[in-house]
Design an enzyme around this catalytic site. Structure first.
Site, mmCIF file in Angstrom:
data_model
loop_
_atom_site.group_PDB
_atom_site.id
_atom_site.type_symbol
_atom_site.label_atom_id
_atom_site.label_comp_id
_atom_site.label_asym_id
_atom_site.label_seq_id
_atom_site.Cartn_x
_atom_site.Cartn_y
_atom_site.Cartn_z
ATOM 1 N N LYS A 121 0.868 -1.183 0.000
ATOM 2 C CA LYS A 121 0.000 0.000 0.000
ATOM 3 C C LYS A 121 0.892 1.216 0.000
ATOM 4 O O LYS A 121 2.028 1.172 0.469
ATOM 5 C CB LYS A 121 -0.879 0.023 1.257
ATOM 6 C CG LYS A 121 -2.149 0.814 1.066
ATOM 7 C CD LYS A 121 -3.176 0.002 0.310
ATOM 8 C CE LYS A 121 -4.472 0.737 0.090
ATOM 9 N NZ LYS A 121 -5.489 -0.164 -0.485
HETATM 10 P P1 NAD Z 1 -12.890 7.322 -2.719
HETATM 11 O O1 NAD Z 1 -11.936 8.354 -2.295
HETATM 12 O O2 NAD Z 1 -13.255 7.213 -4.167
HETATM 13 O O3 NAD Z 1 -14.247 7.453 -1.890
HETATM 14 C C1 NAD Z 1 -14.298 7.545 -0.489
HETATM 15 C C2 NAD Z 1 -15.700 7.999 -0.123
HETATM 16 O O4 NAD Z 1 -15.866 7.960 1.291
HETATM 17 C C3 NAD Z 1 -15.992 9.449 -0.545
HETATM 18 O O5 NAD Z 1 -17.301 9.517 -1.057
HETATM 19 C C4 NAD Z 1 -15.893 10.209 0.769
HETATM 20 O O6 NAD Z 1 -16.634 11.410 0.749
HETATM 21 C C5 NAD Z 1 -16.482 9.178 1.702
HETATM 22 N N1 NAD Z 1 -16.260 9.398 3.116
HETATM 23 C C6 NAD Z 1 -15.132 9.786 3.754
HETATM 24 N N2 NAD Z 1 -15.377 9.895 5.076
HETATM 25 C C7 NAD Z 1 -16.683 9.566 5.262
HETATM 26 C C8 NAD Z 1 -17.541 9.500 6.406
HETATM 27 N N3 NAD Z 1 -17.095 9.761 7.626
HETATM 28 N N4 NAD Z 1 -18.829 9.133 6.227
HETATM 29 C C9 NAD Z 1 -19.289 8.853 4.996
HETATM 30 N N5 NAD Z 1 -18.536 8.900 3.893
HETATM 31 C C10 NAD Z 1 -17.241 9.259 4.024
HETATM 32 O O7 NAD Z 1 -12.314 5.928 -2.204
HETATM 33 P P2 NAD Z 1 -12.679 4.468 -2.717
HETATM 34 O O8 NAD Z 1 -11.684 4.059 -3.720
HETATM 35 O O9 NAD Z 1 -14.137 4.379 -3.005
HETATM 36 O O10 NAD Z 1 -12.348 3.618 -1.406
HETATM 37 C C11 NAD Z 1 -13.282 3.458 -0.351
HETATM 38 C C12 NAD Z 1 -12.848 2.281 0.526
HETATM 39 O O11 NAD Z 1 -12.796 1.093 -0.282
HETATM 40 C C13 NAD Z 1 -11.461 2.402 1.145
HETATM 41 O O12 NAD Z 1 -11.467 1.740 2.393
HETATM 42 C C14 NAD Z 1 -10.563 1.663 0.180
HETATM 43 O O13 NAD Z 1 -9.366 1.213 0.766
HETATM 44 C C15 NAD Z 1 -11.492 0.513 -0.183
HETATM 45 N N6 NAD Z 1 -11.167 -0.166 -1.441
HETATM 46 C C16 NAD Z 1 -11.085 0.516 -2.609
HETATM 47 C C17 NAD Z 1 -10.829 -0.165 -3.784
HETATM 48 C C18 NAD Z 1 -10.785 0.534 -5.119
HETATM 49 O O14 NAD Z 1 -10.695 -0.177 -6.135
HETATM 50 N N7 NAD Z 1 -10.889 1.829 -5.197
HETATM 51 C C19 NAD Z 1 -10.613 -1.551 -3.756
HETATM 52 C C20 NAD Z 1 -10.720 -2.226 -2.540
HETATM 53 C C21 NAD Z 1 -11.007 -1.520 -1.382
#
Ligand code: NAD
Length: 428
Positions: A121
């Site tokens: 990461k």
């Molecule tokens: P992103 O930055 O695209 O989206 C994050 C979202 O969470 C945003 O809408 C943000 O406003 C919201 N957020 C932040 N704090 C918040 C709160 N307190 N309450 C409600 N919403 C809140 O990120 P992402 O890529 O969608 O990743 C989200 C999660 O999924 C992370 O834990 C990441 O590690 C995990 N993840 C992502 C992927 C990927 O392919 N992008 C793959 C596996 C896991």
């Protein structure tokens, strides 16, 4: 035995920083798996310790000419089964502990779904929303330069995570390629299709969340009520795909606010609003609610898809969803996990529920290595097959050993990595 990773956090009565909490949670889950597997102390310590951790200072020239310096990280937790693999997070609160925890989760996730990767990461402690596009590009390129010795298609392959996207991956690919002297598409995944990105990658994590949700439900999804925390890359499309599958998405939230409609939200309209206004705040065609209220709604399914530590000992007793599908990494603390599973809630753990992203990242990397490109259907079919396979294995082990799905998923993931170490032996 409890494995300790040395903490740089001073022992004071101040609250434990979120990054350290995330690492403690990851180590707790590892420890449980190591107990189930009966790992010896040496192997435990090895698997609890990241193989390589790099902290870098990233100078950023701002538009007004000022220079800021932000911290960047890249952690390779384990590389025994193949190159390190993991996203890059841009978030002001990220730190070395959080990145280490997320790298460890990637190791178990890749092993669980049977792809030949270790776990990594990366992160930069910066708020992407507070930077202009040009500043963001400069941060990205400088960060990549600093971690350049670690990454490469055979060594460590970054991907998008919180606060980063296809454009970030394009800049990483370009910076790496300029340094190499030729184009190296396979150095990142989740890049635009024009640069060798895979069809189906953008929605892959969310499609995996849908597959995991429907498998865990085990019944007709028509009318099943769902609340989704986080409306970014994972949450927004998870809401869309679950709605398309017949579920009634009644509430969603992002960092700016939360909205609800018991009759069902129009997720397509919400995504359009979110894209235009940069957040959910101010959406007029649904009721506003608080972040906490969303997590405690009386729904069938809750999908935490934002950040770590959303479900804690404090709010878990009030969570009413009977099924939790972890779109985010580490959204449930061990204390919340115990409370929720104790009250009969099924939790599909992060390393299974959100594995769709890394599965299609792997498929993208394979396509890059072959200089070929597969159809969306071909990618989706393989994603489904790999998710179904992993879910089936987790469910079978959970039933056989009376494990929770989380315990079973970790036992499989950690077990495969431990086995790889045993077979390879120790050099010298
Ligand atoms: P992103 O930055 O695209 O989206 C994050 C979202 O969470 C945003 O809408 C943000 O406003 C919201 N957020 C932040 N704090 C918040 C709160 N307190 N309450 C409600 N919403 C809140 O990120 P992402 O890529 O969608 O990743 C989200 C999660 O999924 C992370 O834990 C990441 O590690 C995990 N993840 C992502 C992927 C990927 O392919 N992008 C793959 C596996 C896991």
């Amino acid at each position: 035995m409890t494995v300790m990773v040395p903490s740089t956090t001073p022992a004071t009565s101040r609250p434990v920083p979120l990054g350290r909490q995330a690492l403690d949670s990851a180590l707790f889950q590892f420890d449980q798996a190591a107990d189930h597997l009966g790992l010896d102390d040496g192997l435990r310590t090895m698997l609890a310790t990241p193989r390589r951790s790099l902290t870098v200072a990233v100078p950023v020239r701002r538009e007004n000419g000022r220079m800021d310096v932000v911290q960047g990280y890249r952690v390779q937790h384990n590389i025994s089964r193949g190159p390190a693999k993991g996203g890059v997070r841009f978030h002001p609160a990220t730190d070395i502990h959080e990145i280490t925890a997320l790298a460890m989760m990637m190791t178990w996730k890749c092993a669980l779904v049977g792809i030949p990767y270790g776990g990594a990461k990366g992160g930069v402690a910066v708020d992407p929303g507070a930077l202009t596009t040009r500043e963001l590009e400069r941060v990205t390129r400088r960060y990549v330069n600093e971690i350049l010795p670690l990454i490469g298609p055979e060594k460590d392959i970054p991907a998008p995570d919180v606060g980063t996207d296809e454009q970030t991956m394009a800049w990483i690919m370009d910076t790496y390629s300029v340094n190499a002297g030729y184009s190296v598409p396979g150095v990142v995944t989740g890049k635009p299709t024009t640069l060798g990105g895979s069809l189906g990658r953008a929605g892959a994590t969310s499609r995996g969340v849908r597959i995991a949700t429907l498998s865990a439900l085990g019944r007709d999804p028509d009318g099943v009520t769902v609340a989704v925390q986080g409306f970014g890359k994972v949450g927004a499309l998870a809401a869309q795909y679950l709605s398309d599958a017949g579920c009634r998405v009644v509430a969603v939230s992002d960092a700016t606010g939360a909205v609800a409609d018991r009759g069902g939200l129009d997720v397509t309209a919400l995504r359009a609003y979110n894209k235009e206004s940069g957040g959910l705040y101010g959406y007029r065609h649904a009721d506003a609610l608080t972040h906490d209220e969303l997590l405690e709604l009386d729904v069938d399914v809750l999908v935490p898809a934002a950040l770590e530590g959303a479900l804690t000992a404090e709010n878990a007793p009030r969570v009413r969803a009977r099924l939790i599908v972890e779109g985010a990494n580490g959204p449930t603390t061990p204390e919340a996990d115990e409370i929720l599973t104790g009250s009969g809630t099924t939790i599909v753990p992060d390393i299974l529920a959100n594995a769709g992203g890394v599965i299609v990242s792997y498929l993208e990397w394979v396509q890059n290595a072959q200089a070929s490109s597969w159809s969306t259907d071909a990618v989706d079919d393989r994603l489904r097959a790999m998710m179904d396979q992993a879910f089936g294995e987790v469910r079978a082990l959970a039933a056989a050993q009376r494990f929770t799905l989380r315990q079973a998923a970790h036992a499989i993931g950690v077990g495969r990595v431990a086995e790889a170490h045993r077979i390879r032996g120790l050099y010298p």
